[in-house]
Design a protein around this motif. Structure first.
Motif, PDB file in Angstrom:
ATOM      1  N   ALA A   1       0.842  -1.192   0.000  1.00 53.65           N
ATOM      2  CA  ALA A   1       0.000   0.000   0.000  1.00 53.65           C
ATOM      3  C   ALA A   1       0.876   1.241   0.000  1.00 53.65           C
ATOM      4  O   ALA A   1       1.952   1.261   0.595  1.00 53.65           O
ATOM      5  N   THR A   2       0.385   2.282  -0.663  1.00 57.06           N
ATOM      6  CA  THR A   2       1.020   3.592  -0.628  1.00 57.06           C
ATOM      7  C   THR A   2       0.163   4.506   0.235  1.00 57.06           C
ATOM      8  O   THR A   2      -1.028   4.680  -0.031  1.00 57.06           O
ATOM      9  N   LEU A   3       0.770   5.071   1.277  1.00 55.80           N
ATOM     10  CA  LEU A   3       0.061   5.965   2.188  1.00 55.80           C
ATOM     11  C   LEU A   3       0.596   7.380   2.020  1.00 55.80           C
ATOM     12  O   LEU A   3       1.803   7.617   2.108  1.00 55.80           O
ATOM     13  N   HIS A   4      -0.312   8.313   1.771  1.00 53.10           N
ATOM     14  CA  HIS A   4       0.038   9.729   1.678  1.00 53.10           C
ATOM     15  C   HIS A   4      -0.322  10.384   3.007  1.00 53.10           C
ATOM     16  O   HIS A   4      -1.487  10.392   3.408  1.00 53.10           O
ATOM     17  N   PHE A   5       0.678  10.913   3.671  1.00 48.13           N
ATOM     18  CA  PHE A   5       0.514  11.356   5.055  1.00 48.13           C
ATOM     19  C   PHE A   5       0.947  12.807   5.212  1.00 48.13           C
ATOM     20  O   PHE A   5       1.982  13.221   4.691  1.00 48.13           O
ATOM     21  N   THR A   6       0.135  13.581   5.946  1.00 45.49           N
ATOM     22  CA  THR A   6       0.496  14.941   6.320  1.00 45.49           C
ATOM     23  C   THR A   6       0.826  14.954   7.806  1.00 45.49           C
ATOM     24  O   THR A   6      -0.043  14.694   8.644  1.00 45.49           O
TER      25      THR A   6
ATOM     26  N   CYS B   1       9.302   9.950  14.510  1.00 45.15           N
ATOM     27  CA  CYS B   1       8.274  10.954  14.825  1.00 45.15           C
ATOM     28  C   CYS B   1       6.895  10.325  14.986  1.00 45.15           C
ATOM     29  O   CYS B   1       5.903  11.032  15.143  1.00 45.15           O
ATOM     30  N   GLY B   2       6.817   9.005  14.908  1.00 43.79           N
ATOM     31  CA  GLY B   2       5.556   8.310  15.153  1.00 43.79           C
ATOM     32  C   GLY B   2       5.108   7.385  14.050  1.00 43.79           C
ATOM     33  O   GLY B   2       4.503   6.339  14.314  1.00 43.79           O
ATOM     34  N   ALA B   3       5.386   7.736  12.810  1.00 44.98           N
ATOM     35  CA  ALA B   3       4.867   6.945  11.697  1.00 44.98           C
ATOM     36  C   ALA B   3       5.487   5.556  11.644  1.00 44.98           C
ATOM     37  O   ALA B   3       4.787   4.554  11.461  1.00 44.98           O
ATOM     38  N   TYR B   4       6.799   5.486  11.808  1.00 44.25           N
ATOM     39  CA  TYR B   4       7.465   4.190  11.706  1.00 44.25           C
ATOM     40  C   TYR B   4       6.997   3.237  12.801  1.00 44.25           C
ATOM     41  O   TYR B   4       6.744   2.055  12.561  1.00 44.25           O
ATOM     42  N   SER B   5       6.851   3.765  14.017  1.00 49.57           N
ATOM     43  CA  SER B   5       6.365   2.930  15.114  1.00 49.57           C
ATOM     44  C   SER B   5       4.950   2.446  14.842  1.00 49.57           C
ATOM     45  O   SER B   5       4.607   1.288  15.113  1.00 49.57           O
ATOM     46  N   ALA B   6       4.103   3.324  14.293  1.00 42.47           N
ATOM     47  CA  ALA B   6       2.727   2.942  13.987  1.00 42.47           C
ATOM     48  C   ALA B   6       2.679   1.798  12.976  1.00 42.47           C
ATOM     49  O   ALA B   6       1.855   0.888  13.076  1.00 42.47           O
TER      50      ALA B   6
ATOM     51  N   ASP C   1      -4.503  -5.100   9.450  1.00 35.37           N
ATOM     52  CA  ASP C   1      -3.275  -4.437   9.878  1.00 35.37           C
ATOM     53  C   ASP C   1      -3.138  -3.075   9.212  1.00 35.37           C
ATOM     54  O   ASP C   1      -2.711  -2.100   9.848  1.00 35.37           O
ATOM     55  N   LEU C   2      -3.490  -3.000   7.944  1.00 38.90           N
ATOM     56  CA  LEU C   2      -3.420  -1.721   7.238  1.00 38.90           C
ATOM     57  C   LEU C   2      -4.391  -0.714   7.857  1.00 38.90           C
ATOM     58  O   LEU C   2      -4.041   0.461   8.043  1.00 38.90           O
ATOM     59  N   LYS C   3      -5.594  -1.178   8.192  1.00 35.25           N
ATOM     60  CA  LYS C   3      -6.573  -0.284   8.827  1.00 35.25           C
ATOM     61  C   LYS C   3      -6.044   0.228  10.170  1.00 35.25           C
ATOM     62  O   LYS C   3      -6.205   1.408  10.515  1.00 35.25           O
ATOM     63  N   ALA C   4      -5.400  -0.648  10.934  1.00 31.65           N
ATOM     64  CA  ALA C   4      -4.853  -0.241  12.232  1.00 31.65           C
ATOM     65  C   ALA C   4      -3.745   0.791  12.057  1.00 31.65           C
ATOM     66  O   ALA C   4      -3.632   1.739  12.845  1.00 31.65           O
ATOM     67  N   ILE C   5      -2.905   0.627  11.026  1.00 29.95           N
ATOM     68  CA  ILE C   5      -1.850   1.600  10.746  1.00 29.95           C
ATOM     69  C   ILE C   5      -2.469   2.961  10.427  1.00 29.95           C
ATOM     70  O   ILE C   5      -2.040   3.995  10.949  1.00 29.95           O
ATOM     71  N   ILE C   6      -3.483   2.965   9.570  1.00 25.12           N
ATOM     72  CA  ILE C   6      -4.142   4.217   9.199  1.00 25.12           C
ATOM     73  C   ILE C   6      -4.785   4.868  10.418  1.00 25.12           C
ATOM     74  O   ILE C   6      -4.695   6.083  10.617  1.00 25.12           O
TER      75      ILE C   6
ATOM     76  N   ASP D   1      -3.844   4.642  13.519  1.00 22.83           N
ATOM     77  CA  ASP D   1      -2.790   5.221  14.355  1.00 22.83           C
ATOM     78  C   ASP D   1      -2.226   6.488  13.723  1.00 22.83           C
ATOM     79  O   ASP D   1      -1.935   7.470  14.418  1.00 22.83           O
ATOM     80  N   PHE D   2      -2.062   6.485  12.410  1.00 22.38           N
ATOM     81  CA  PHE D   2      -1.582   7.676  11.708  1.00 22.38           C
ATOM     82  C   PHE D   2      -2.500   8.878  11.990  1.00 22.38           C
ATOM     83  O   PHE D   2      -2.031  10.007  12.143  1.00 22.38           O
ATOM     84  N   GLU D   3      -3.789   8.617  12.015  1.00 22.91           N
ATOM     85  CA  GLU D   3      -4.748   9.707  12.144  1.00 22.91           C
ATOM     86  C   GLU D   3      -4.737  10.356  13.525  1.00 22.91           C
ATOM     87  O   GLU D   3      -5.367  11.394  13.731  1.00 22.91           O
ATOM     88  N   THR D   4      -3.994   9.780  14.481  1.00 25.39           N
ATOM     89  CA  THR D   4      -3.880  10.405  15.799  1.00 25.39           C
ATOM     90  C   THR D   4      -2.864  11.540  15.799  1.00 25.39           C
ATOM     91  O   THR D   4      -2.835  12.331  16.753  1.00 25.39           O
ATOM     92  N   PHE D   5      -2.030  11.641  14.777  1.00 29.72           N
ATOM     93  CA  PHE D   5      -1.049  12.731  14.739  1.00 29.72           C
ATOM     94  C   PHE D   5      -0.849  13.295  13.334  1.00 29.72           C
ATOM     95  O   PHE D   5       0.156  13.927  13.025  1.00 29.72           O
ATOM     96  N   GLY D   6      -1.829  13.101  12.454  1.00 25.35           N
ATOM     97  CA  GLY D   6      -1.748  13.645  11.106  1.00 25.35           C
ATOM     98  C   GLY D   6      -2.970  13.229  10.310  1.00 25.35           C
ATOM     99  O   GLY D   6      -3.927  12.673  10.848  1.00 25.35           O
ATOM    100  N   THR D   7      -2.935  13.525   9.030  1.00 26.15           N
ATOM    101  CA  THR D   7      -4.009  13.089   8.143  1.00 26.15           C
ATOM    102  C   THR D   7      -3.419  12.162   7.094  1.00 26.15           C
ATOM    103  O   THR D   7      -2.296  12.385   6.611  1.00 26.15           O
TER     104      THR D   7
END
Length: 222
Positions: free
Chosen positions: A4-9, A80-85, A115-120, A122-128
């Protein structure tokens, strides 16, 4: 197994966000290692290598900076959080990712959609985050040995790869009638084989130096 490709702000402050904020093109990052909350990566800085190196060396939280050549830096710093998530949800980062100010592009490998849903989440707790390309990796012939396939199948069935795990490594080893050391050896080799195959950008090896295209068509949900 999915890529999956995730675009993150990124909403958090991050030194890479500051370094790349005013650049016209994204900066490639190749992940080398993630351990104990720290990430080691190659920063493909190009003509910006000198100022990037100075800024990273001056940052108190950056653990290590090494100049690989004129254009590339090897950096170790806290995540900064993404890798751990990604990793705590059983995902794996493909080597090639990019950073451009607040914008990130992560290429992720996961075993299951959950697992992908869980990653997304977690991402949404500190970005979009938005989901870009999603593809399923399938190989017509299993690259695993028969014993590796048996161990991985049992691990999946018993919930070893669930989060939280439904069975411990001790329990799984007991179910299989093998030692923990043997269990870890089988799983480690199987995971390495599967991940290496999946990361080969949709190709699988059919012989020494020979590859064929894998069907990556994504099936619908059951």
């Amino acid at each position: 197994m999915f890529t999956a490709t995730l675009h993150f702000t990124q909403h958090r402050e991050c030194i890479l966000r500051r370094l790349t904020a005013d650049l016209e093109s994204p900066i490639p990052i190749e992940i080398e290692e993630i351990q104990n909350g720290f990430v080691t990566f190659v920063l493909r800085a190009g003509p910006h290598a000198d100022p990037f190196q100075s800024a990273l060396e001056d940052a108190d939280h950056v653990e290590h900076v090494d100049r690989l050549d004129e254009e590339n830096l090897l950096v170790t710093k806290p995540s900064c959080g993404a890798y751990s998530a990604i990793y705590q949800n059983h995902g794996t980062l493909r080597r090639a990712n990019t950073v451009s100010g607040r914008q990130r592009e992560y290429n992720v490998l996961v075993f299951r959609r959950e697992d992908l849903k869980a990653i997304i989440d977690d991402f949404e707790t500190f970005g979009t985050v938005t989901l870009g390309k999603l593809e399923e990796f399938r190989a017509t012939d299993s690259p695993l040995t028969e014993r590796q396939r048996e161990v991985v199948t049992e691990a999946l069935a018993r919930g070893y790869y669930d989060w939280p795990r439904e069975i411990t490594n001790e329990g799984l080893a007991e179910e299989l009638g093998i030692s923990r050391a043997t269990l870890h050896e089988h799983l480690r080799k199987a995971e390495h084989t599967l991940l290496s195959a999946a990361l080969a950008n949709g190709y699988r090896q059919t012989g020494r130096g020979q590859f064929e295209r894998v069907d990556l068509a994504l099936e619908g949900d059951d």
